[in-house]
Design a protein around this motif. Structure first.
Motif, short mmCIF file in Angstrom:
data_model
loop_
_atom_site.label_atom_id
_atom_site.label_comp_id
_atom_site.label_asym_id
_atom_site.label_seq_id
_atom_site.Cartn_x
_atom_site.Cartn_y
_atom_site.Cartn_z
N GLU A 141 12.91 20.01 -6.54
CA GLU A 141 12.14 19.51 -5.39
C GLU A 141 12.57 18.08 -5.12
N THR A 142 12.25 17.58 -3.92
CA THR A 142 12.48 16.16 -3.67
C THR A 142 11.57 15.33 -4.56
N TYR A 143 12.07 14.20 -5.03
CA TYR A 143 11.22 13.36 -5.87
C TYR A 143 10.39 12.39 -5.03
N VAL A 144 10.67 12.29 -3.73
CA VAL A 144 9.98 11.31 -2.88
C VAL A 144 8.61 11.85 -2.49
N ARG A 145 7.57 11.21 -3.01
CA ARG A 145 6.18 11.60 -2.73
C ARG A 145 5.31 10.35 -2.67
N PRO A 146 4.20 10.42 -1.95
CA PRO A 146 3.33 9.23 -1.88
C PRO A 146 2.81 8.78 -3.24
N SER A 147 2.72 9.70 -4.21
CA SER A 147 2.16 9.35 -5.51
C SER A 147 3.21 8.85 -6.50
N TYR A 148 4.45 8.64 -6.03
CA TYR A 148 5.51 8.15 -6.91
C TYR A 148 5.18 6.74 -7.40
N LEU A 149 5.33 6.51 -8.72
CA LEU A 149 4.97 5.22 -9.30
C LEU A 149 6.11 4.52 -10.01
N GLY A 150 7.20 5.21 -10.29
CA GLY A 150 8.30 4.55 -10.95
C GLY A 150 9.09 5.50 -11.83
N ALA A 151 10.09 4.93 -12.51
CA ALA A 151 11.01 5.74 -13.30
C ALA A 151 11.35 5.04 -14.61
#
Length: 302
Positions: free
Chosen positions: A286-296
């Motif tokens: 899936e795409t990793y770009v989501r509003p809930s993304y916080l970091g890596a």
């Protein structure tokens, strides 16, 4: 580690993706731009004439990186260098089109008045046209477009990984390590297994994974031990500074805050991740770009 918290990723609800958003556009990472610079690998591997065709053809589909188109050509026939251009399924030419698909999406790329399935220019422009029509326009769904091109999730992963290798990396980075590539290979092999809350996968006698079980197992296969729970994996790091371009194998995290991490995926390039999403959804890309993304984080730091 208590198994009570092992399935925090199950709490991650389906959220709308950012239509048209790309990794590069949001975070400066991945291959989200349409005209990324060629890496040394691309320069050495892609014949000059083919590279020009990939660039020109990709420009007809805003949001389609030329490196993705080039990666398709690499995976299909090694940029036309594979002399056996007819697959078992009957696909033909340097971009391996079925006759019916080419009839529907074929383009006269070299302007000679004929769309020829075996002509490199026609085939490459036609591949761009087909990918664009299948979801690649504006970068909306690159992985979905690739899946339409070849209904095989491992194919999608191979193409996205190759595309990242064709893109000039962050000059401060040495590129993905062997361990990171091993982790991604392991995760790719699990695609299709069911989501299982608290699941650690076949190596532990279980039929599926939850999100953090998959990421831990993938890095265990690479000889790297990381914690079991998504929050602990995020805390363990090493955490990437905001804006750092992602590399293959990086772990990407989601939640409501940095002390409430509820999901983790494994970045595979091209703005995509492999993850065990939630109950009822198998391990998939899936795409990793989501509003809930916080970091890596980068557990396999070279």
């Amino acid at each position: 580690m208590s198994r009570l918290f092992a399935g925090l990723c199950a709490l991650l609800l389906a959220v709308p993706l950012l239509a048209g958003a790309t990794a590069a556009g949001l975070l400066g990472g991945g291959i989200g731009g349409q005209t990324p610079r060629p890496s040394p690998s691309a320069t050495a591997d892609i014949p000059a004439g083919y590279q020009q065709l990939y660039r020109a053809a990709a420009a007809t589909c805003p949001g389609l990186p030329w490196t993705v188109l080039a990666a398709v050509g690499k995976v299909e026939t090694d940029h036309g260098q594979n002399p056996d251009w007819t697959s078992d399924a009957g696909a033909v030419g340097p971009m391996q089109f079925l006759a019916g698909t080419f009839t529907a999406y074929g383009v006269d790329g070299d302007g000679d008045g004929t769309a020829d399935i075996t002509n490199p220019a026609d085939a490459i422009y036609s591949a761009a046209n087909y990918l664009c029509a299948s979801g690649a326009r504006d970068g909306a769904d690159i992985s979905g477009a690739l899946y339409a091109y070849n209904h095989d999730t491992s194919y999608v992963t191979r193409v996205l990984t190759q595309a990242d290798l064709y893109t000039t990396p962050d000059p401060t980075s040495s590129g993905p390590s062997t361990a990171a590539l091993t982790a991604v290979d392991y995760a790719t092999a699990q695609i299709g297994l069911p989501y299982l809350w608290g699941g650690d996968g076949p190596d532990y006698g279980e039929k599926g994974f939850d999100c953090s079980g998959l990421s831990r197992a993938a890095y265990a296969a690479a000889g790297i031990t990381i914690p079991r729970v998504a929050q602990d994996q995020f805390d363990a790091g090493p955490r990437l500074p905001p804006g750092t371009p992602l590399e293959i194998g990086d772990l990407v995290f989601y939640g409501t805050s940095t002390i409430d991490i509820t999901h983790v995926g494994i970045y595979i390039g091209g703005g995509e991740m492999i993850n065990a999403p939630r109950r009822g959804a198998p391990v998939r890309t899936e795409t990793y770009v989501r509003p809930s993304y916080l970091g890596a984080t980068r557990p396999a730091h070279p």
